[in-house]
Each structure stands twice: as structure tokens, then as C-alpha cells.
Design an enzyme around this catalytic site. Sequence first.
Site, PDB file in Angstrom:
ATOM      1  N   HIS A   1       0.893  -1.293   0.116  1.00 54.42           N
ATOM      2  CA  HIS A   1       0.222   0.108   0.008  1.00 54.42           C
ATOM      3  C   HIS A   1       0.855   1.174  -0.002  1.00 54.42           C
ATOM      4  O   HIS A   1       2.121   1.210   0.554  1.00 54.42           O
ATOM      5  CB  HIS A   1      -0.822  -0.047   1.144  1.00 54.42           C
ATOM      6  CG  HIS A   1      -2.007   1.031   1.120  1.00 54.42           C
ATOM      7  ND1 HIS A   1      -2.235   2.196   1.408  1.00 54.42           N
ATOM      8  CD2 HIS A   1      -3.360   0.774   0.735  1.00 54.42           C
ATOM      9  CE1 HIS A   1      -3.023   2.900   1.174  1.00 54.42           C
ATOM     10  NE2 HIS A   1      -3.875   1.879   0.585  1.00 54.42           N
TER      11      HIS A   1
ATOM     12  N   GLU B   1      -8.197  -5.199  -0.205  1.00 51.36           N
ATOM     13  CA  GLU B   1      -8.480  -6.002  -1.344  1.00 51.36           C
ATOM     14  C   GLU B   1      -8.578  -7.426  -1.054  1.00 51.36           C
ATOM     15  O   GLU B   1      -9.182  -8.095  -1.766  1.00 51.36           O
ATOM     16  CB  GLU B   1      -7.720  -5.578  -2.692  1.00 51.36           C
ATOM     17  CG  GLU B   1      -7.740  -4.162  -2.891  1.00 51.36           C
ATOM     18  CD  GLU B   1      -9.019  -3.793  -3.107  1.00 51.36           C
ATOM     19  OE1 GLU B   1     -10.198  -4.209  -2.809  1.00 51.36           O
ATOM     20  OE2 GLU B   1      -8.852  -2.564  -3.824  1.00 51.36           O
TER      21      GLU B   1
END
Length: 364
Positions: free
Chosen positions: A250, A305
Site C-alpha cells: 500500500h 482488497e
Amino acid sequence: MSADQVFSPGLAGVIGAETAVGSVDGAAGRLLYRGYPIEELVTQGTYASVVDLLLTGEWHPNAELTPVSVPPTVLAALRLLPAHAHPMDALRTAISVWGAGERLGWPPTAEEAKRIIAFAPSALAAFARLRQGLEPINPEPGLHLAAAFLQQLHGKTPDPATARALDAYLMAGAEHGLNASTFAGRVIIATRSDIASAICGAIGAMKGPLHGGAPAEVIGQLGEIGSVDRAEDWARGKLNRHELIMGFGHRVYRAYDPRAAALRKVAEAMPNRPDWLDLAIGAEEVILRVFEEMKPGRAMKTNVEFYAAAVLQGVGLVPDLFPATFAIARIAGWSAHAIEQAGVDKLIRPDARYIGHAERHLPG
Ligand code: ACO
């Protein structure tokens, strides 16, 4: 560009806006919407109350959001799309057609945002049915947004626990600071354009596999891994080939993504617990260990996700609907940022460092 200007590729580390909508603390793994921790919202709130919170700034636990049928012009446009159209393109088209008929002005309003949020899931469900040769169906009165989405998609009322799982997913996806799609939306609103244009632009940014496209690929990855004992070789192979492992890494988080933690709990509690959830949990542990060993300088953790894929699969969505369902959740955050940006009323226009030819001239 002058000598004292800083170039930051990808604008990493650059503060591009002030916001009171959401706060992301990547080092501590904390995510707050208007000051409230995501874990509390997901367990105690509803998507309707989270939308209201993001748009108004205050917590009204009984806030409601009534799902509405697809407006006729939007439905007519969806009927023209080919069955192979990407659901993100269908959603973007639906909001664009709606906006074209609305004489939208500037600044954007919470009322406009709520109207989009109320029909967007119906539009996505309608497209999902049309592409299968089925007729769209209207939302059943009395259902909340997530339940009505599933009902319009599958043609039957979902059980409350399944609908609640999707509602939790929508809450977890509703806002995340100045991510790529929110930034795109703010850039558009900052030109004094309208909310439909901002949301269409944000959908375009979210469509990419590095942003909203990842969960669909998580399902494919788990299919490749097959069983936990094969996860280590699979992960090493990916990293040796310099390929990305979807659902990890991320730009902001260096700690475990709090949304991933919240959605893992939701997935584990689901009535239709997906078969491969145990595979996902086992593979995650192995992949994190391989990252630690092979990318030691970089705190690579699970992102939202990975477990979003588990919840969305568990509520019966096919993988190519995942990104558009994420977009539906995020319309809330995009809209709150659009309203905030309009309040600032400042054009967003960074500089570029020119690396092309020095001045030159045509031959004649
Ligand atoms: N798998 C393998 N390697 C990775 C991954 C990954 N998932 N993520 C980052 N890396 C590697 C990069 O290849 C790079 O390696 P290098 O230094 O040897 O070149 C290093 O880690 C640094 O990565 P960056 O690309 O600088 O990280 P950045 O902050 O730009 O990217 C991103 C973040 C795009 C999310 C990235 O981690 C990624 O592509 N992840 C996979 C896709 C994914 O899951 N996206 C969903 C994100 S969550 C969301 O959008 C809602």
C-alpha cells in the site's frame, strides 16, 4: 520548474489537500472517518449512517438511504452497452447519463450525492442482468441499499446476514483519504465542474488494477495457489519474477490495513463462508513471511482488497463486479471530498519537470 521546487514521483509524500473527511495513519494502521475508527463503524454502523456521517460530518445512527430504481434514461443507455462492457464502464456511463439530464451546478451538494448513491447499485445490478439477457428488476421496498443491490442482482431477497456482510463491506470501502480516485475527483471539482463529472473521473482512476481492480485478481491468485502448502513456492516465484502479488502492499500503510482486519472478521462470520477462505487465511500468513524475507526493507502487509475478495465472493458476486461494487461504496467518500474541495475553491494544478528537447526549430 525552479531550483527550489521538489519533484516527488507519483506525488508520494506531498500534501495536496487539507481534509476533515477521513484520516489514514499508515504507520499505526488506523483509519478514521470524521474521527470515528473504521472498526467501530463497521461493527456498529450501517452504510446509510456512514454515508450521512461522511457527507454531514456528524453521527446520526438512524440515518436512512432509500434505494431507488434506475432512472429511465439511464436504463435506456445501459441497454445499448455490449455484454462484454466492463461493469466499471457501465457504472461510469450510468452516472454520466444521469448527470447529463440533471443540469447539475457548482458547488456540489450532499443531496446530489445521496441521489447518486441511491440509484448507483440499482444501475450496476441492472447492467449485470442485462448482459445475461435478463430484465432488470426494481428495488424491493423496505430493503437497505446493500440488500436491495443483492435482490436486484439475484432476483431474490438476500438473508439478513448476507446483506449485513455487504453493508459492512460498503462501510469499509467508503472513504480513504487522498487516494488516486479521490484525488482525481477533487481535481475535477476544483475546476468548478459538477459532481457527476467528478465521480465519473474517479471511477476511471479506480478502474486500474493497482487501485480498485485488485480483489478480482486475488480470486485468480488463490486459484493458482490451490492449497496452502503450495503458497510458499508460488509467492517466491512471483517475487523472483518481479511480479505483483495482489492484495498486498500500500502506498500509505506500513502496518496491517485496518479494513483488511475488519473484513476478515466479516468474512469469517458469513453464513456462506467461502470454501477458499481457509486457503486465503493460510496463504496470507505464508505470503507475509515470504515478503518479510525477500523484501526486508519494506513493510509489506495485507491490504483491504485481499479480504474484500472474500466478502464479495461470499455474497455471491462474480469477480468482474468487484471493482464496480467498490466504486459504489466509495461514491460516499468521493462526494464528501468533492463538497470539501468546492469549499476551498482552489484550482489544483501542479508543475511538471520538463525533460524533453531544448528549444529547437522547424527546418524551413
Ligand atoms: N507484490 C510484489 N511486490 C510489491 C508489491 C506487491 N503487491 N507491492 C509493492 N511491491 C514492491 C514493488 O515492486 C517495489 O519493489 P522494488 O523496490 O524492488 O521496485 C517495492 O515493493 C515498492 O513498491 P512501490 O511500487 O513503490 O509501492 P507503491 O507505494 O508505489 O505502490 C501499490 C503501492 C500500488 C498498492 C503496490 O503495493 C501494489 O501494486 N500492490 C498490488 C496491487 C494491490 O493490491 N492494489 C490494491 C491497493 S489498496 C486500494 O487501492 C484500495
